[in-house]
Structure formats: structure tokens, C-alpha cells
Design an enzyme around this catalytic site. Structure first.
Site, mmCIF file in Angstrom:
data_model
loop_
_atom_site.group_PDB
_atom_site.id
_atom_site.type_symbol
_atom_site.label_atom_id
_atom_site.label_comp_id
_atom_site.label_asym_id
_atom_site.label_seq_id
_atom_site.Cartn_x
_atom_site.Cartn_y
_atom_site.Cartn_z
ATOM 1 N N ARG A 230 54.219 43.273 29.137
ATOM 2 C CA ARG A 230 55.339 43.582 30.032
ATOM 3 C C ARG A 230 54.914 44.167 31.383
ATOM 4 O O ARG A 230 55.049 45.355 31.623
ATOM 5 C CB ARG A 230 56.301 44.571 29.379
ATOM 6 C CG ARG A 230 57.002 44.086 28.165
ATOM 7 C CD ARG A 230 57.958 45.176 27.705
ATOM 8 N NE ARG A 230 58.661 44.799 26.498
ATOM 9 C CZ ARG A 230 59.490 45.608 25.859
ATOM 10 N NH1 ARG A 230 59.721 46.829 26.292
ATOM 11 N NH2 ARG A 230 60.097 45.205 24.779
ATOM 12 N N ASP B 40 43.622 33.871 38.252
ATOM 13 C CA ASP B 40 42.173 33.774 38.058
ATOM 14 C C ASP B 40 41.910 34.062 36.589
ATOM 15 O O ASP B 40 42.058 35.206 36.139
ATOM 16 C CB ASP B 40 41.436 34.769 38.949
ATOM 17 C CG ASP B 40 39.924 34.619 38.881
ATOM 18 O OD1 ASP B 40 39.411 34.087 37.873
ATOM 19 O OD2 ASP B 40 39.246 35.053 39.819
ATOM 20 N N ASP C 101 38.940 32.910 34.781
ATOM 21 C CA ASP C 101 37.583 32.674 34.283
ATOM 22 C C ASP C 101 36.734 33.926 34.062
ATOM 23 O O ASP C 101 35.657 33.853 33.511
ATOM 24 C CB ASP C 101 36.840 31.687 35.180
ATOM 25 C CG ASP C 101 36.681 32.176 36.603
ATOM 26 O OD1 ASP C 101 36.833 33.389 36.852
ATOM 27 O OD2 ASP C 101 36.407 31.336 37.473
ATOM 28 N N GLN D 22 34.389 36.958 40.240
ATOM 29 C CA GLN D 22 34.686 36.475 41.583
ATOM 30 C C GLN D 22 36.156 36.087 41.643
ATOM 31 O O GLN D 22 36.650 35.358 40.788
ATOM 32 C CB GLN D 22 33.808 35.273 41.909
ATOM 33 C CG GLN D 22 32.351 35.645 41.890
ATOM 34 C CD GLN D 22 31.511 34.600 42.593
ATOM 35 O OE1 GLN D 22 32.023 33.749 43.302
ATOM 36 N NE2 GLN D 22 30.218 34.684 42.416
ATOM 37 N N ASP E 11 34.749 35.737 35.770
ATOM 38 C CA ASP E 11 33.365 35.694 36.243
ATOM 39 C C ASP E 11 33.066 36.742 37.311
ATOM 40 O O ASP E 11 31.977 36.772 37.873
ATOM 41 C CB ASP E 11 33.019 34.297 36.753
ATOM 42 C CG ASP E 11 33.786 33.914 38.018
ATOM 43 O OD1 ASP E 11 34.654 34.700 38.467
ATOM 44 O OD2 ASP E 11 33.529 32.805 38.541
#
Length: 192
Positions: A91, A160, A162, A166, A164
Site C-alpha cells: 500500500r 526499474d 532489474d 542503475q 542492478d
């Protein structure tokens, strides 16, 4: 206008389950707040609350037992803009209202990030220019809990996923929205 205040819930306070709760109020602006340590929800906008804005605020790090970021329930003309939602299990917020969710960052969600209303009533949500950032402790989807009664205008949102380190987002698309059924996607913003 309420500005530059820090809200923290004391665990044994006896004052409910939210660090900040607004019920049955209208025409308020909350600006540059820091709201944390809600035991159920960090913030709540509930009841007949209408024409309320929370902007440029830090909202997060909720605590046990539920660790939820926020509940916007049955409210009208709500604007959540330019906020950082962080470190909640779920939430950020659950958005069961007519309102705008604009230019927010949702970081380090647990089981889910922004939640739909999944109710019998139609709710119109304008979800515009937000950024969802998944980190190692994020386990679920970032836009979940939707049903056909959630009327969503989705524009300019990025995610985003992934992890990683970045910040490289991709566009949020209709198939990202999870729930009992897909929301009903609107072609224009409703809450202007």
C-alpha cells in the site's frame, strides 16, 4: 495548509493504527511532511475526506504488525504529488478513491507498491509520471490489487525492476497492472 511537520506513531499511544489519519475533512494541503512508523498504515485519508493534497513529503518505513504505507479509502478529489514512498510492505498507498497520483517515487516496496481499490464502486485514478524502483527486498508487483471498477489513466510512469543499482526505467504498460481483473483504462485524465 499544514507544512514541515514530522509525524511518528508511538507504539503504545492508544491513538489508532496510523501515524497520520485524516477522516471526514476537506480542503487541506499537507506539504513537506515526514510521516513514518505507522503500525497499520503510515497515512490514512478515509471517510468523506475530499479536496486534500499531500505533496513533497517522505512517507514510509512503516512498522509491525502490518507495515502498510497508506490507505486512501472512499475519498474524493485527492492529490498525492511529488512524494517519496519507501520501505513499506504494501500500500504505497492503496488508492480506493477519486484522485491524482502524480510525480511520486515508490522505492523498496515489499509485497506490492501502489494498490488499486478492488471494490464494487468505480474509482477514477490518474496515475501520471511516477517512478517505481524495485530493490532486493521487493518481492511482489508494483501496481497490484486492481479490478474493472478501478478506472485508471496511466501516463508517463516508469519502473526499474532489474535491481542492478542503475536507475534505468522502462514505461509502465497496461499488462503491468495486476489484480482480480485488469482495471478499466481511461484515455484521458478524469481528476483535473
Amino acid at each position: 495548509r499544514i507544512r514541515s511537520i514530522r509525524f511518528r506513531q508511538v507504539i503504545d499511544s492508544g491513538y489508532g493504527t496510523k501515524a497520520m489519519n485524516v477522516t471526514d475533512w476537506a480542503q487541506m494541503i499537507f506539504d513537506h511532511l515526514s510521516v513514518q512508523w505507522g503500525r497499520w498504515d503510515t497515512i490514512g485519508l478515509t471517510g468523506n475526506t475530499s479536496t486534500v493534497t499531500i505533496q513533497y513529503s517522505l512517507l514510509g518505513e512503516s512498522i509491525d504488525p502490518q507495515r502498510f504505507g497508506g490507505l486512501v479509502d472512499s475519498a474524493d478529489k485527492i492529490t498525492l504529488s511529488h512524494n517519496l514512498w519507501m520501505s513499506s510492505q504494501s500500500r504505497s498507498p492503496k488508492f480506493k478513491a477519486n484522485g491524482q497520483y502524480i510525480n511520486n517515487v515508490v522505492y523498496n516496496w515489499g509485497g506490492n507498491g501502489l494498490g488499486g481499490g478492488h471494490s464494487g464502486a468505480n474509482w477514477y485514478d490518474d496515475i501520471i509520471n511516477n517512478f517505481f524502483i524495485k530493490v532486493p527486498s521487493s518481492t511482489g508487483g508494483f501496481v497490484t490489487g486492481y479490478a474493472t471498477t478501478d478506472r485508471v489513466f496511466n501516463s508517463g510512469n516508469l519502473v526499474d525492476l532489474d535491481r542492478d543499482g542503475q536507475l534505468m526505467g522502462r514505461a509502465v504498460v497496461a499488462s503491468d497492472f495486476q489484480g482480480d481483473s485488469p482495471p478499466t483504462f481511461e484515455t484521458a485524465a478524469h481528476n483535473v
